[in-house]
Enzyme design. Structure first.
Site, PDB file in Angstrom:
ATOM      1  CG  ASP A   1     -10.345  -7.768   1.189  1.00  0.00           C
ATOM      2  OD1 ASP A   1     -10.903  -6.687   1.417  1.00  0.00           O
ATOM      3  OD2 ASP A   1     -10.801  -8.601   0.375  1.00  0.00           O
TER       4      ASP A   1
ATOM      5  CG  ASN B   1      -8.746   0.588  -3.096  1.00  0.00           C
ATOM      6  OD1 ASN B   1      -7.734   0.161  -2.538  1.00  0.00           O
ATOM      7  ND2 ASN B   1      -9.824  -0.188  -3.259  1.00  0.00           N
TER       8      ASN B   1
HETATM    9  C1  FPP Z   1      -9.384  -3.447   2.304  1.00  0.00           C
HETATM   10  O1  FPP Z   1     -10.507  -3.564   3.112  1.00  0.00           O
HETATM   11  C2  FPP Z   1      -8.462  -2.453   2.793  1.00  0.00           C
HETATM   12  C3  FPP Z   1      -8.113  -1.325   2.133  1.00  0.00           C
HETATM   13  C4  FPP Z   1      -8.657  -0.939   0.820  1.00  0.00           C
HETATM   14  C5  FPP Z   1      -7.191  -0.349   2.692  1.00  0.00           C
HETATM   15  C6  FPP Z   1      -6.085  -0.890   3.534  1.00  0.00           C
HETATM   16  C7  FPP Z   1      -5.762   0.125   4.532  1.00  0.00           C
HETATM   17  C8  FPP Z   1      -5.371  -0.112   5.785  1.00  0.00           C
HETATM   18  C9  FPP Z   1      -5.117  -1.440   6.322  1.00  0.00           C
HETATM   19  C10 FPP Z   1      -5.178   1.016   6.732  1.00  0.00           C
HETATM   20  C11 FPP Z   1      -4.191   2.019   6.328  1.00  0.00           C
HETATM   21  C12 FPP Z   1      -2.894   1.444   5.915  1.00  0.00           C
HETATM   22  C13 FPP Z   1      -1.714   2.061   5.992  1.00  0.00           C
HETATM   23  C14 FPP Z   1      -0.514   1.407   5.408  1.00  0.00           C
HETATM   24  C15 FPP Z   1      -1.558   3.347   6.651  1.00  0.00           C
HETATM   25  P1  FPP Z   1     -11.934  -3.248   2.470  1.00  0.00           P
HETATM   26  O2  FPP Z   1     -12.242  -1.835   2.760  1.00  0.00           O
HETATM   27  O3  FPP Z   1     -11.922  -3.597   1.022  1.00  0.00           O
HETATM   28  O4  FPP Z   1     -12.843  -4.217   3.273  1.00  0.00           O
HETATM   29  P2  FPP Z   1     -14.178  -4.944   2.769  1.00  0.00           P
HETATM   30  O5  FPP Z   1     -13.771  -5.836   1.628  1.00  0.00           O
HETATM   31  O6  FPP Z   1     -14.628  -5.701   3.966  1.00  0.00           O
HETATM   32  O7  FPP Z   1     -15.125  -3.872   2.346  1.00  0.00           O
END
Ligand code: FPP
Length: 246
Positions: free
Chosen positions: A21, A69
């Site tokens: 996250d 998501n």
């Molecule tokens: C959460 O950060 C992250 C995600 C919803 C996606 C996770 C994806 C990756 C780490 C990259 C791709 C992964 C693979 C396995 C190819 P957020 O967007 O919720 O962050 P925030 O809470 O700061 O908005």
């Protein structure tokens, strides 16, 4: 003594799960678009996968995309799916070199065609790798997983395939996406949020929870070592008293 040397290699979690996250906030801090955070998040994925394989952790599960998501702006969802495809292509070598098997859990049918194709290709190519199982949770929701398990079990009872009396915890385990994985021993969540967010609710019943303020793109091998050392200094009692454990 380095942080890595402080880790007891015979007392590692058998199953480590990570809620990655903070990509969006990381990007915002740098005045960039959220997608930039996700792109840099893939570097932390690589570091974590590599470190777990090097240490000898047998099962690593990453929460890459939740059922919730899908409600994000289309631009971001599309970018995440593209990133998934390019990462799978790019990281096949890493998986093969480190003898890592890839699998995925979640409502995989809802993924775009291209992502599904790439995913199943990598799963097939790595299926005989035995050092570590890397599980990507994609379009994953724990309540949906449990709902599906309940439906399947009810169907089997109704059609006399299994009896009502035979339902126990192992039968429930067998009907989850994670049927081939042990319970989670350690769950890490980055970015300072203290939530489970519909991730592996059944499987974390006895897991140790570790929260760090580090935003996912900044999460390095050293941060993972810190989490593992913290885990190894905890007393896991599984409902017993401290005296019984010692
Ligand atoms: C959460 O950060 C992250 C995600 C919803 C996606 C996770 C994806 C990756 C780490 C990259 C791709 C992964 C693979 C396995 C190819 P957020 O967007 O919720 O962050 P925030 O809470 O700061 O908005």
């Amino acid at each position: 003594m380095s942080l890595e040397d402080k880790i007891q290699k015979d007392f590692l979690p058998k199953h480590l799960a990570v809620i990655m996250d903070g990509n969006g906030r990381w990007a915002k801090q740098k005045g960039k678009l959220r997608v930039f955070g996700h792109e840099n998040g893939t570097k932390a994925v690589r570091q974590t996968v590599e470190a777990c394989a090097e240490l000898g952790i047998e099962n690593l599960t990453l929460y890459a995309f939740s059922t919730e998501n899908w409600n994000r702006p289309k631009l971001e969802v599309d970018a995440l799916m593209k990133l998934l495809v390019s990462s799978l292509r790019k990281e096949l070598n890493l998986l093969q070199e480190n003898n890592i098997r890839l699998q995925a859990i979640g409502a995989l049918d809802s993924l775009p065609k291209k992502a599904k194709k790439e995913l199943f290709e990598v799963i097939e190519k790595t299926k005989d790798n035995a050092r570590m199982t890397l599980t990507l949770a994609l379009s994953y929701g724990s309540r949906e997983e449990l709902k599906n398990a309940v439906k399947e079990i009810c169907y089997k009872v109704k059609n006399n395939i299994i009896s009502l009396e035979s339902i126990d915890e192992s039968i429930i385990n067998e009907h989850l996406y994670t049927q081939n994985l042990p319970d989670v021993d350690l769950l890490i969540r980055t970015s300072g949020e203290h939530r489970i967010s519909n991730f592996l609710l059944w499987q974390i019943a006895y897991a140790e929870l570790y929260f760090t303020n580090v935003l996912w793109p900044d999460f390095s091998k050293e941060h993972l070592y810190e989490a593992l050392i913290n885990y190894q200094n905890r007393e896991r009692r599984f409902g017993k008293t401290s005296e019984q454990i010692n």
